[in-house]
Structures are given as C-alpha cells and as structure tokens.
Write a protein that holds these residues in place. Structure first.
Motif, PDB file in Angstrom:
ATOM      1  N   LEU A   1      85.195 -21.668 -42.532  1.00  0.00           N
ATOM      2  CA  LEU A   1      84.006 -20.460 -43.409  1.00  0.00           C
ATOM      3  C   LEU A   1      82.790 -22.174 -43.131  1.00  0.00           C
ATOM      4  O   LEU A   1      81.927 -22.161 -44.122  1.00  0.00           O
ATOM      5  N   ASN A   2      82.834 -23.343 -43.509  1.00  0.00           N
ATOM      6  CA  ASN A   2      82.044 -24.429 -42.993  1.00  0.00           C
ATOM      7  C   ASN A   2      81.426 -24.933 -44.491  1.00  0.00           C
ATOM      8  O   ASN A   2      80.284 -25.212 -44.263  1.00  0.00           O
ATOM      9  N   PHE A   3      81.995 -24.971 -45.731  1.00  0.00           N
ATOM     10  CA  PHE A   3      82.174 -25.799 -46.302  1.00  0.00           C
ATOM     11  C   PHE A   3      82.253 -26.642 -46.850  1.00  0.00           C
ATOM     12  O   PHE A   3      83.303 -27.266 -45.743  1.00  0.00           O
ATOM     13  N   ARG A   4      82.575 -27.585 -47.219  1.00  0.00           N
ATOM     14  CA  ARG A   4      81.920 -29.203 -47.392  1.00  0.00           C
ATOM     15  C   ARG A   4      82.555 -29.432 -49.053  1.00  0.00           C
ATOM     16  O   ARG A   4      82.428 -29.291 -49.769  1.00  0.00           O
ATOM     17  N   HIS A   5      83.758 -30.019 -48.851  1.00  0.00           N
ATOM     18  CA  HIS A   5      84.762 -30.408 -50.035  1.00  0.00           C
ATOM     19  C   HIS A   5      84.677 -31.393 -50.581  1.00  0.00           C
ATOM     20  O   HIS A   5      84.129 -32.828 -50.412  1.00  0.00           O
ATOM     21  N   ASP A   6      83.311 -31.542 -51.829  1.00  0.00           N
ATOM     22  CA  ASP A   6      82.736 -32.540 -52.481  1.00  0.00           C
ATOM     23  C   ASP A   6      82.153 -32.139 -53.862  1.00  0.00           C
ATOM     24  O   ASP A   6      81.442 -30.883 -53.967  1.00  0.00           O
ATOM     25  N   PRO A   7      81.881 -32.639 -55.012  1.00  0.00           N
ATOM     26  CA  PRO A   7      81.926 -32.273 -55.945  1.00  0.00           C
ATOM     27  C   PRO A   7      80.362 -33.358 -56.050  1.00  0.00           C
ATOM     28  O   PRO A   7      79.658 -32.724 -57.172  1.00  0.00           O
ATOM     29  N   HIS A   8      79.586 -33.848 -55.325  1.00  0.00           N
ATOM     30  CA  HIS A   8      78.980 -34.084 -55.543  1.00  0.00           C
ATOM     31  C   HIS A   8      77.912 -33.731 -54.859  1.00  0.00           C
ATOM     32  O   HIS A   8      77.432 -33.533 -54.125  1.00  0.00           O
ATOM     33  N   LEU A   9      76.559 -33.560 -56.197  1.00  0.00           N
ATOM     34  CA  LEU A   9      75.258 -33.037 -55.298  1.00  0.00           C
ATOM     35  C   LEU A   9      74.395 -33.297 -56.128  1.00  0.00           C
ATOM     36  O   LEU A   9      73.928 -34.376 -57.132  1.00  0.00           O
ATOM     37  N   ILE A  10      73.484 -32.752 -55.469  1.00  0.00           N
ATOM     38  CA  ILE A  10      71.555 -32.946 -56.162  1.00  0.00           C
ATOM     39  C   ILE A  10      71.267 -31.948 -57.390  1.00  0.00           C
ATOM     40  O   ILE A  10      71.594 -30.501 -56.390  1.00  0.00           O
ATOM     41  N   PRO A  11      71.870 -31.613 -58.498  1.00  0.00           N
ATOM     42  CA  PRO A  11      70.988 -30.761 -59.279  1.00  0.00           C
ATOM     43  C   PRO A  11      69.854 -29.710 -58.665  1.00  0.00           C
ATOM     44  O   PRO A  11      69.191 -29.958 -58.229  1.00  0.00           O
ATOM     45  N   GLN A  12      70.032 -28.059 -58.755  1.00  0.00           N
ATOM     46  CA  GLN A  12      69.212 -27.026 -58.151  1.00  0.00           C
ATOM     47  C   GLN A  12      68.973 -27.184 -57.096  1.00  0.00           C
ATOM     48  O   GLN A  12      67.396 -26.868 -56.407  1.00  0.00           O
ATOM     49  N   GLN A  13      69.346 -27.647 -56.132  1.00  0.00           N
ATOM     50  CA  GLN A  13      69.402 -28.239 -54.282  1.00  0.00           C
ATOM     51  C   GLN A  13      70.074 -26.876 -53.415  1.00  0.00           C
ATOM     52  O   GLN A  13      71.588 -27.121 -53.987  1.00  0.00           O
ATOM     53  N   ASP A  14      70.331 -26.580 -52.857  1.00  0.00           N
ATOM     54  CA  ASP A  14      70.953 -25.730 -51.565  1.00  0.00           C
ATOM     55  C   ASP A  14      72.077 -25.934 -51.660  1.00  0.00           C
ATOM     56  O   ASP A  14      71.930 -27.906 -50.637  1.00  0.00           O
ATOM     57  N   VAL A  15      73.266 -25.360 -51.563  1.00  0.00           N
ATOM     58  CA  VAL A  15      74.729 -26.725 -50.970  1.00  0.00           C
ATOM     59  C   VAL A  15      75.542 -25.430 -50.760  1.00  0.00           C
ATOM     60  O   VAL A  15      74.751 -24.424 -50.671  1.00  0.00           O
ATOM     61  N   ARG A  16      76.285 -25.853 -50.013  1.00  0.00           N
ATOM     62  CA  ARG A  16      77.441 -25.096 -49.336  1.00  0.00           C
ATOM     63  C   ARG A  16      78.956 -25.829 -49.033  1.00  0.00           C
ATOM     64  O   ARG A  16      79.387 -26.653 -48.853  1.00  0.00           O
ATOM     65  N   GLN A  17      79.082 -25.871 -50.629  1.00  0.00           N
ATOM     66  CA  GLN A  17      80.250 -26.859 -50.769  1.00  0.00           C
ATOM     67  C   GLN A  17      81.287 -26.296 -52.399  1.00  0.00           C
ATOM     68  O   GLN A  17      81.114 -25.361 -52.402  1.00  0.00           O
ATOM     69  N   PHE A  18      82.755 -26.871 -51.976  1.00  0.00           N
ATOM     70  CA  PHE A  18      83.693 -26.823 -52.954  1.00  0.00           C
ATOM     71  C   PHE A  18      83.955 -27.948 -53.839  1.00  0.00           C
ATOM     72  O   PHE A  18      84.111 -28.935 -52.954  1.00  0.00           O
ATOM     73  N   PHE A  19      84.900 -27.708 -55.033  1.00  0.00           N
ATOM     74  CA  PHE A  19      85.250 -27.818 -55.332  1.00  0.00           C
ATOM     75  C   PHE A  19      86.365 -27.674 -56.406  1.00  0.00           C
ATOM     76  O   PHE A  19      86.479 -26.278 -57.157  1.00  0.00           O
ATOM     77  N   GLU A  20      87.063 -28.601 -57.187  1.00  0.00           N
ATOM     78  CA  GLU A  20      88.671 -28.565 -58.117  1.00  0.00           C
ATOM     79  C   GLU A  20      87.219 -28.452 -59.548  1.00  0.00           C
ATOM     80  O   GLU A  20      86.927 -29.545 -59.808  1.00  0.00           O
ATOM     81  N   CYS A  21      87.964 -27.545 -60.497  1.00  0.00           N
ATOM     82  CA  CYS A  21      87.932 -27.638 -61.825  1.00  0.00           C
ATOM     83  C   CYS A  21      88.728 -27.550 -62.519  1.00  0.00           C
ATOM     84  O   CYS A  21      90.046 -26.856 -62.330  1.00  0.00           O
ATOM     85  N   TYR A  22      88.680 -26.951 -63.486  1.00  0.00           N
ATOM     86  CA  TYR A  22      89.889 -26.661 -65.176  1.00  0.00           C
ATOM     87  C   TYR A  22      89.191 -26.035 -66.057  1.00  0.00           C
ATOM     88  O   TYR A  22      88.676 -26.793 -66.865  1.00  0.00           O
ATOM     89  N   PRO A  23      89.114 -24.778 -66.329  1.00  0.00           N
ATOM     90  CA  PRO A  23      89.089 -24.272 -67.423  1.00  0.00           C
ATOM     91  C   PRO A  23      88.722 -24.715 -68.623  1.00  0.00           C
ATOM     92  O   PRO A  23      87.555 -24.851 -69.524  1.00  0.00           O
ATOM     93  N   HIS A  24      89.944 -25.115 -69.049  1.00  0.00           N
ATOM     94  CA  HIS A  24      90.407 -24.617 -70.700  1.00  0.00           C
ATOM     95  C   HIS A  24      88.874 -26.802 -71.431  1.00  0.00           C
ATOM     96  O   HIS A  24      88.386 -26.187 -72.191  1.00  0.00           O
ATOM     97  N   PRO A  25      89.105 -27.795 -70.636  1.00  0.00           N
ATOM     98  CA  PRO A  25      87.947 -28.386 -70.844  1.00  0.00           C
ATOM     99  C   PRO A  25      86.411 -27.924 -71.127  1.00  0.00           C
ATOM    100  O   PRO A  25      85.844 -28.229 -71.535  1.00  0.00           O
ATOM    101  N   ALA A  26      86.151 -27.292 -69.528  1.00  0.00           N
ATOM    102  CA  ALA A  26      85.281 -26.324 -69.549  1.00  0.00           C
ATOM    103  C   ALA A  26      84.512 -26.195 -70.933  1.00  0.00           C
ATOM    104  O   ALA A  26      83.683 -26.326 -72.074  1.00  0.00           O
ATOM    105  N   MET A  27      85.542 -25.393 -71.154  1.00  0.00           N
ATOM    106  CA  MET A  27      85.275 -24.600 -72.615  1.00  0.00           C
ATOM    107  C   MET A  27      84.699 -25.075 -73.993  1.00  0.00           C
ATOM    108  O   MET A  27      84.550 -24.963 -74.816  1.00  0.00           O
ATOM    109  N   ILE A  28      85.806 -25.830 -74.027  1.00  0.00           N
ATOM    110  CA  ILE A  28      85.368 -27.192 -74.367  1.00  0.00           C
ATOM    111  C   ILE A  28      84.643 -27.215 -75.287  1.00  0.00           C
ATOM    112  O   ILE A  28      83.516 -27.397 -76.425  1.00  0.00           O
ATOM    113  N   VAL A  29      83.635 -28.106 -73.879  1.00  0.00           N
ATOM    114  CA  VAL A  29      82.931 -28.623 -73.968  1.00  0.00           C
ATOM    115  C   VAL A  29      81.646 -27.015 -74.412  1.00  0.00           C
ATOM    116  O   VAL A  29      80.651 -28.047 -75.221  1.00  0.00           O
TER     117      VAL A  29
END
Length: 261
Positions: free
Chosen positions: A123-151
């Motif tokens: 599907l031509n995605f890039r495995h990369d969490p680094h990005l420039i905010p609010q710019q078009d990307v086609r990427q994916f990264f790993e996350c974890y919902p619990h700490p995200a909810m805390i913040v």
C-alpha cells in the motif's frame, strides 16, 4: 488527510477494531467509518486501502508492537514509556518475540511486523513516526491508547474498562460510560484537534453487551482512540507528542506528558 486507527489483535483468530477520521479543516475531524470485527491481515489492508487508496494522504496509528528485535524481556521503548507513565497505571506490557510469537499464525509470526511490511510493500505507506505537523503524509506508527488518554483527558489513573483490568473495586461499565463521555467531549475540546463522533456510537449501554459483543465494542473504542492519536500527532508533532524508541528497535508515539510542580 485521513487518520486511521487499528487496535490490532496479536492473533488473526481474534478481531481487530478499526476507525477512520477524515480531516475537515480548521482543526476539526469527523469519524466517518469504523469496523468492530476486522479479521485477517487481508481484511485490515482492504479496510485501509478503501479509506486511503493509492497516493491518498493518510496517517495510521496501530496499537500493537510493529518491531520486536528482542527474543525475551522488554523493548527499550516499553521500558522508557513505563517509567514515565507507571504512576498513572499506564505502563506497557513487555513485548518480546517469545511471548508474541505464541499468538502468531503461523507460530512464531509477529503479526504487527508482518502487517507493517505489507503496508509498506503493498500500500506504499512509510513506517515512520516522524513528521512535519499538518503536512500531507502517507505513514504509520505504533501507539498505545492508555497513556494517550492520561494526557489528553487529564486522568489520574487509567480507566478500568478492559476485562483484564477489572477487579472488585472497579465498575467496568462506569468506566465505559466515562470513556464514552470523554470521547464525546472531543467535539468541542479547547485543545485542538476536535473530533466529531456519531452520537449513537457513544450511547451504547454496555450493560446490555455480553462476551464477544462487549469485547468488539472495547476494540472499537480503542480503534477510535488510535485514530485520534494519529490526528493529534499530525496536528501537533513534536511540540506535544513524544516518540519513545526508534523504528528499528520498536517505538511508541504518545501525547507528551507535562508535569507541573
């Protein structure tokens, strides 16, 4: 931009929750599609491809280990994140090839790694969490919902809505109700980005759901949270998110915890 969340089951014999947010401009997004019971990797890839075909810009957040170089113990990113979020009861489970491989089909397969490879190659995605905010990307990264909810929601402890976290002191359904309310509050959050979720998804009386049906609903809410993490990371970038680890050794993206003294 599309923001795709996947609460990826470690085994394809279990179902995966998926959610898709579409950016509407001015810091606002809308949940436009979701699936509670995605099965095989093929089904997941089809779900992603239908939402973001060809060169469509999209960012995917996946709740599952996507790179696991260690045979035992825990990855560095798991240890680092747990040190920061342990007091909130939001540390990770140790990810290693021995534990995860037991769920693989075939045995020994690390599902997150396999799916990541297919997202890149097919599907031509890039495995990369680094990005420039609010710019078009086609990427994916790993996350974890619990700490995200805390913040994001300013919680003191994780919400105990998951079956494995329940205990005699915990009302699981009250935790679900609070999570539903918190997710609904994102539509008018003073902290961008905002998210509109169809009300019917957040009005489910979980007391009426049993067994697999309740688990599917849990996976759906986690998938929505993953999609919002992608949206949040795309909106703020390094200003308000933190990347633990690296692509090669394993990484986790989460909203940045700011501790006041």
């Amino acid at each position: 931009m599309k923001f795709i969340g996947l609460d990826l089951a470690w085994s394809s014999s279990n179902t995966t929750g998926g959610a898709i947010i579409e950016y509407k401009g001015e810091g606002k997004g809308k949940l436009v599609s979701w699936q509670e019971k995605l099965g095989s990797n093929d089904e997941i890839l089809q779900f992603v491809n239908e939402a973001a075909p060809a060169s469509t810009p999209a960012l995917i957040a996946i709740d599952a280990p996507l790179a696991v170089p260690n045979s035992i113990g825990a990855r560095d990113c798991d240890l680092e994140l747990s040190r920061v979020f342990r007091k909130y009861e939001a540390g990770t489970h140790p990810a290693n090839r021995t534990n995860l491989g037991r769920y693989g089909q075939p045995f020994g397969d690390i599902r997150g790694e396999t799916l990541a490879q297919r997202l890149v190659e097919e599907l031509n995605f890039r495995h990369d969490p680094h990005l420039i905010p609010q710019q078009d990307v086609r990427q994916f990264f790993e996350c974890y919902p619990h700490p995200a909810m805390i913040v994001i929601f300013g919680l003191e402890k994780t919400l105990k809505y998951k079956r494995k976290l329940r205990n005699q002191e915990n009302d699981r359904h009250a935790a679900y109700a609070r999570l539903q309310s918190l997710l609904g509050s994102l539509v008018g959050t003073p902290h961008f980005p905002c998210l509109e979720i169809p009300p019917e998804l957040l009005q489910q009386a979980t007391q009426n759901l049993k067994g697999a049906n309740l688990k599917h609903y849990e996976d759906l809410l986690d998938g929505i949270m993953c999609a919002y993490i992608a949206f949040y990371h795309w909106w703020w970038g390094a200003e308000k998110t933190q990347i633990f680890g690296s692509v090669a050794s394993g990484h986790i993206v989460t909203p940045r915890l700011v501790v006041s003294f």
